[in-house]
Design a protein around this motif. Structure first.
Motif, mmCIF file in Angstrom:
data_model
loop_
_atom_site.group_PDB
_atom_site.id
_atom_site.type_symbol
_atom_site.label_atom_id
_atom_site.label_comp_id
_atom_site.label_asym_id
_atom_site.label_seq_id
_atom_site.Cartn_x
_atom_site.Cartn_y
_atom_site.Cartn_z
ATOM 1 N N VAL A 214 1.294 8.598 -2.471
ATOM 2 C CA VAL A 214 0.688 7.310 -2.162
ATOM 3 C C VAL A 214 -0.551 7.605 -1.332
ATOM 4 N N ASP A 215 -1.726 7.385 -1.946
ATOM 5 C CA ASP A 215 -2.990 7.678 -1.266
ATOM 6 C C ASP A 215 -3.702 6.360 -0.990
ATOM 7 N N SER A 216 -3.214 5.671 -0.005
ATOM 8 C CA SER A 216 -3.785 4.392 0.412
ATOM 9 C C SER A 216 -3.214 4.062 1.783
ATOM 10 N N PRO A 217 -4.026 4.144 2.831
ATOM 11 C CA PRO A 217 -3.505 3.815 4.159
ATOM 12 C C PRO A 217 -2.908 2.422 4.224
ATOM 13 N N LEU A 218 -3.545 1.470 3.538
ATOM 14 C CA LEU A 218 -3.038 0.099 3.584
ATOM 15 C C LEU A 218 -1.696 -0.007 2.867
ATOM 16 N N ALA A 219 -1.590 0.637 1.691
ATOM 17 C CA ALA A 219 -0.313 0.616 0.975
ATOM 18 C C ALA A 219 0.781 1.291 1.794
#
Length: 473
Positions: free
Chosen positions: A285-290
């Motif tokens: 998972v490459d999304s700080p928000l996710a």
């Protein structure tokens, strides 16, 4: 008089913003009104107001009479214009579900950084103001908005099954001798979605405003889409490529992780590709928000459905499993793109944004779209005018997509599993409406492409609903 006005989601699927207004005195004084807004969302893609200019994002309708904003859920196309609503002078409460109250400041912090300002102190001030305005309301509980001698309005939130915290809004409106129950669907979810309790129909709706994102089609069953996901991943990873899944930070990412954990648990010793068992497949998972919202989802376990709660009791962790890697820093992101581009290590990457209109997925796409060994898997709606829609349409034809003014050839294979949409399909929407004991005297179809809205209206007309409208403004 009780009136419904639409300020968005009438020319497409984004920018949701609807107004319920009540006259408070006799008809001889028609300007004395009070009302609420249901959602105040951002336009995306080619839909009205989609560019990031201040004029497009500004609130271009009167708000002095608006007593409250009711938020159905925290997707950006339903909440993204809240900072502009505050800037326009709105001083009322922001009513939402308890999970949404926890998540709303987080999603708006990201939106503020992208489209409002990079000034951290100003962002913190806006977020603090929003936090002071939040009024979390439990599901199923009536909440009074205002009560005056000639009119009153109360709202009740019910589970919508779209994302955690999502709700449809029941409004009990009284204007003089007129009394009406008005329901705004927000975005409804499909039955049997991972983690979420499915929506139940309202007991009453004199008028219903309902979404129609998939008003023209049905989704695959959950079991069908789950095994199709398995098949796509196995074929996609067979040649040592990367599977890119452009994922929305809230809802879709968490549902996919839940389903992938289930596949790993069920087929752990089977080969996902030569030399790699499901148990050893790396999920990124490459999304700080996710990642942040996945953490929040874990904190909100009391709102999960019974199936997910049972997994926890069995000692499984569907949103935090051994094969999962979360990338936070920009440096680690750049290293991951470079490593996966040159290596032949099978990997599944979930990265935002869901419509490929920005975010870290763009860097992966720039680097990987040109190689046939890579695959792009879409699991959600792609609005017209977004790069995601272009990849979906032109990718299978060997076309190209534009990022930052440059063309990138699409040689990667492109797949779509529509069943992972967080939106209800046509049959689900019909079931929701048919579950209302007395037929609504008016149904307004919003939040859909023209073809979807027309197909859904035709279906409702055929079922004998007396007045089905497609608002155009």
């Amino acid at each position: 008089m009780i009136d419904i006005i639409h300020h968005g989601a009438t020319t497409g699927v984004t920018g949701s913003c609807h107004e319920l207004t009540l006259g408070l005195v006799a008809a001889s004084e028609p300007n004395n009104t009070a009302g609420i807004l249901v959602d105040c969302g951002l336009f995306q893609g080619q839909e009205k107001g989609s560019s990031a200019s201040a004029s497009d994002l500004s609130i271009d309708f009167p708000i002095a009479h608006i007593r409250a904003l009711v938020v159905t859920h925290v997707h950006i196309d339903h909440v993204g214009r809240i900072p502009y609503l505050l800037a326009a002078g709105f001083e009322g409460p922001i009513i939402c579900s308890e999970p949404s109250a926890l998540m709303l400041p987080e999603i708006l912090e990201d939106a503020l950084k992208i489209g409002f300002t990079r000034d951290k102190r100003l962002i913190d001030r806006v977020l603090e103001l929003i936090r002071t305005r939040l009024v979390p309301v439990p599901y199923g509980q009536w909440h009074p908005v205002f009560s005056e001698p000639n009119g009153s309005l109360s709202v009740r939130l019910q589970r919508a099954g779209h994302i955690l915290g999502s709700a449809y809004v029941e409004c009990e409106a009284v204007s003089g001798v007129e009394r009406e129950r008005v329901v705004f669907s927000g975005d409804l979810g499909a039955p049997h979605a991972p983690l979420l309790q499915e929506p139940a129909s309202p007991e009453q709706a004199d008028r219903l405003v309902i979404e129609s994102t998939y008003g023209d089609k049905d989704h695959e069953s959950r079991e069908t889409r789950r095994y199709r996901l398995k098949t796509i991943l196995e074929h996609a990873l067979a040649d040592g490529g990367t599977v890119l899944i452009p994922a929305f930070s809230i809802g879709r990412t968490q549902e996919l992780l839940y389903e992938i954990e289930g596949l790993i648990h069920e087929f752990r010793h089977d080969a996902v590709t030569d030399g790699v068992a499901w148990d050893n497949l790396e999920i990124v998972v490459d999304s700080p928000l996710a990642a942040e919202f996945t953490s929040i989802y874990r904190k909100l376990k009391p709102f999960w459905n019974g199936e997910a709660a049972e997994l926890i009791r069995q000692g499984r962790h569907p949103l935090s499993f051994e094969q999962l890697t979360v990338i936070n820093s920009h440096e680690d992101h750049q290293n991951a793109v470079e490593y996966l581009t040159r290596s032949h290590r099978p990997c599944v990457v979930l990265a935002g944004s869901g419509m490929c209109a920005g975010g870290r997925v763009v860097n992966y796409l720039k680097a990987m779209l040109g190689e046939a060994r890579n695959d792009v898997l879409f699991v959600g709606y792609q609005a017209a005018g977004t790069p995601g829609r272009d990849i979906l349409i032109y990718g299978p034809r060997g076309g190209w997509v534009e990022f930052d003014g440059c063309r990138f050839d699409i040689r990667a294979r492109v797949h779509q599993v529509g069943g992972y949409s967080a939106h209800a399909g046509q049959s689900d929407l019909i079931r929701f409406i048919e579950g209302i004991a007395k037929k609504p005297r008016e149904i307004r179809v919003v939040h859909g492409d023209d073809s979807a809205k027309r197909a859904f209206k035709q279906c409702l007309d055929g079922l004998g609903y007396p007045r089905v409208l497609i608002p155009n403004k």
